[in-house]
Structure formats: C-alpha cells, structure tokens
Design a protein around this motif. Structure first.
Motif: not given
Length: 441
Positions: A346, A374, A377, A399, A401, A409, A411, A431, A435, A441
């Motif tokens: 992230y 894409w 979230w 956000r 992700t 993943t 983000a 987040m 996960w 997410l």
C-alpha cells in the motif's frame, strides 16, 4: 601462606568468578509485563510486554521488542512482526505515531513530561504485534562489542529469523497463530527477504520451531532504485512541483539531477542540502516528544531498559554501521508470488519518498494478471461507495485498490504521506483488518 585447603580455595575462586559474571555480564532476563507507563493515566487498557532476545551470542547482540496482545482474541488472532524503516529507525515510532495502542497528547502538550493517550485505531484491535527494534543499534537494541553493531540487510534478516524462533520458544502459546511480517519505507528491502528466509528455513532446514508464515505486507516500500527514484521524479512532476522543462531535463540527465537533490534516497541523504531538509522534517515538534519521553529515566525503568546498554535514544539512528547488500527485492517478490503467500502493498498517495508511481511500476514489472480491476474501496470515515456507479465524484472516493494473481493486493490511501497510518489511522485499520480476514477491500 593461607591455611585454607587447596580444594576449598578452588571452589571459593570459582564462586567469586561466577558472582563477577552475574554482576558484569548482561544476560537475557524474563520479559517485563508493563501495567503502567509514565504519562499514561491509570493502568494500561491493553497487554504490553517488553524484552530482549539475544541473536548473536559471540558479540552480545540483543534485539529489543515491544509486544502488544490483540484486544480481540490473542489466542487465535494473527501474530505480526512490525519493523520500521531507516535503516535504524525504532519501532517505538510505529507505536507512538502510527498503529500502536497509545499516542502523545500533542495538542495538550505545553512542557515537561508528555501525556500518553489510548489510540482507538490501533492495529492490535485485530492482531498481536511484536514491534521490533532492528537492526542492532536502532531503538534500544544493543551489542556488547563494536563488531556486534555492524549490520547489513542480509544480517538483519538472519537475526530476525533467530529472534522469531527464540521468541516463540519463550511464547509457545503463539506458535500456531498465523504469522505475518510487515513494516514500511526502507524495511521494504527486509520484509520480502525475511518472508523468503522464513519459507526456506521451514522447507529446507526443518529447524524447530517452524514459523507459521501466512503472508507479508509493506507500506510505501523501498524496492528497487530504478523504480523508486524515477517514481519520485514523476510524482513531483505530476503534483506540479517540477516544471515540464525540469522534468524533461531530469529524464535526459537523471544522474546529474540526482546529485542536486535527494534522488529518492531519503534514508541516506547523499548531500548537505538533502540532509538538512530531512533533518528539518525529523525535528518537527510532533517527533520531538518521543525524544523527551524515551530518554526519561522513569520511562526507561518502566520499559525494562538495561542500564548502560544505550546512550541517547534516537527515533532514527542513521549513523549505525550498516551495509545495504540487497539492492532489489523484485526477484524475491516474484519467488514469493510463485509460492502463493498473500501480500498487501500500500501507498499513501501523497508520499514522495517512495511514491505510488514507483510502486505501481515495479508491481507491473512482475507481469502478474489482474484479478480485480482498479476500483475505489470504502472508507470508514465516508458514506459507503456505490461500486456500480458509472461516475464517482472524487470527493466521494476514499481509496483505490486492485488485486493480482497469486494473492497480491495493492491499495492506495488518499491524503496520506510516507508514514501512512499516521495520517489516516481509521482507513488504515480498516484496510489492514479486511486484508487479514481474507476479504477483498
């Protein structure tokens, strides 16, 4: 001449030597269970333990840690090893400023001893976390010889494997908990390397105890200079900090451009101008409270810090003798992708140190197929997002992700800087919890 029998003199001498050893030699003591801390009003509302683990007996090298049990279900919740960047930054920074269970009352601070407050967005809501001071020389970690302070990427990785095995030997109740390793910034070089080292240790050496590794995560991670540094320049251009002319010149003459700036190398400033800028950032009043608190004798006594092992505590000890012998972790990420370990990468989307531009570029270089396009979230601080909406107003998007094959993943966290949870604690807890649970997410 003494009339004491020879055998008696022998045992007296041996006893004297043993007593000297006990007094003069630092030995691993039992972990310290902490119920109160200077600056915190009343007993701590969470379980905190501190301690040392010796990872190099010949040089008396000890890694210091803070362990906070999960507030939900410590017997079943994941066990997380968290490390800071630097190299040489103390994990106390993560506890006090990012995802730990307490923080400073910055707005209420006037002078003297800082006040500590409980942080409701702590990641220990969903996991047990070991905050480790690594490598040797960072935080309260220490060695008894000069050689013991010399470290490197590969040495730090091997020491952390030793640390985990010894720590779990002393805490067998956590052996079956899912293990995750993670951190941020420069530790992006250490995290995947450590995950692979654990994997190899489990599969090839068979040394007990086996570590129940289930995945790894990295925030704003350093990965490979050819992506990180170029991403920084593209980020500056995209944010309007670099003009088109400067950006074009930087692309043509990047080596010359790098000499006149930090060149993406913020943990080891390459010149005086960059060094002064970084020092100015590090000297912000917010971070100065950690120096006041951690260097207080009462605090050190409460934390169980061994007297004489550490001079002034520094948030980031960037002067430790350290060799950067891992230059890229791209192949390591690829190996871990083939092994199928879940990973979360992230970025705070306002971080210029290791920007989302560079991170997305190195992830693309792994040539993984996209399994979830894409998309935005939801943010816990905003209204739920209609993911089916064809048009989303930017102010309503919390956000973004995307997910890739082999359980990767990625983000972004909107409006966050380099130490992402420091800027957006609620969003980052949401987040992380999602996960860990295995949910998208």
């Amino acid at each position: 001449m003494s009339t004491m029998p020879t055998m008696a003199r022998f045992w007296c001498s041996l006893l004297l030597l043993w007593l000297c050893y006990l007094v003069l030699s630092p030995v691993d003591s039992s972990p310290v269970a902490i119920m109160h801390l200077p600056g915190f009003d009343g007993p701590l509302p969470f379980s905190l333990e501190t301690g040392y683990v010796e990872v190099d007996e010949s040089n008396g090298a000890h890694l210091f840690y803070y362990f906070v049990e999960s507030e939900k279900d410590p017997k079943r919740d994941p066990l997380v090893l968290w490390m800071q960047g630097g190299p040489g930054c103390s994990s106390l920074s993560g506890i006090l400023y990012e995802m730990g269970p307490f923080r400073f009352d910055i707005q209420g601070y006037r002078r003297g001893h800082p006040t500590l407050l409980y942080r409701p967005e702590t990641w220990t809501k969903v996991s047990n976390i070991i905050f480790i001071d690594s490598p040797i020389g960072s935080g309260f970690s220490y060695a008894t010889t000069e050689e013991g302070f010399k470290s490197s990427d590969t040495k730090a990785v091997k020491m952390q494997v030793v640390f985990l095995k010894k720590w779990l030997h002393e805490h067998p109740q956590f052996l079956s908990n899912p293990l995750y390793v993670g951190g941020e910034s420069y530790s992006g070089m250490i995290i995947p390397s450590l995950a692979l080292e654990i994997h190899l240790s489990n599969k090839e050496s068979g040394e007990e105890p086996l570590l129940n590794l289930k995945g790894y995560f990295a925030g704003n991670p350093m990965t490979a200079d050819r992506f990180d540094s170029a991403g920084t320049i593209r980020f500056f251009h995209g944010m309007g900090i670099l003009s088109d002319e400067l950006y074009e010149n930087a692309k043509k003459f990047y080596p010359q451009f790098a000499k006149e700036s930090c060149g993406g190398n913020y943990s080891d400033p390459p010149n005086a101008l960059c060094r002064e800028s970084i020092q100015a950032i590090d000297n912000r009043d917010t971070y100065q409270l950690s120096y006041v608190w951690a260097n207080d004798e009462g605090v050190r006594e409460s934390l169980g810090i061994r007297q004489g092992t550490k001079g002034e505590w520094k948030r980031c000890a960037l002067d430790i003798p350290y060799t950067r012998d891992i230059t890229s972790t791209l192949e390591i990420h690829s190996r871990l992708r083939r092994e199928g370990y879940p990973a979360l990468i992230y970025n705070g989307d306002h971080d210029s140190v290791f920007s989302f531009v560079g991170t997305q570029a190195w992830i693309r270089s792994l040539n993984l197929s996209i399994t979830d396009d894409w998309r935005p979230w939801p943010s816990p601080s905003l209204e739920p997002i209609n993911l089916r909406a064809k048009c989303l107003h930017p102010m309503n998007v919390g956000r973004f992700t995307t997910s890739y094959s082999t359980n990767l993943t990625y983000a972004t966290v909107k409006g966050a800087g380099h130490t992402t949870p420091e800027y957006k604690p609620k969003e980052c807890l949401a987040m992380f919890a999602k996960w860990l649970s295995g949910e998208p997410l």
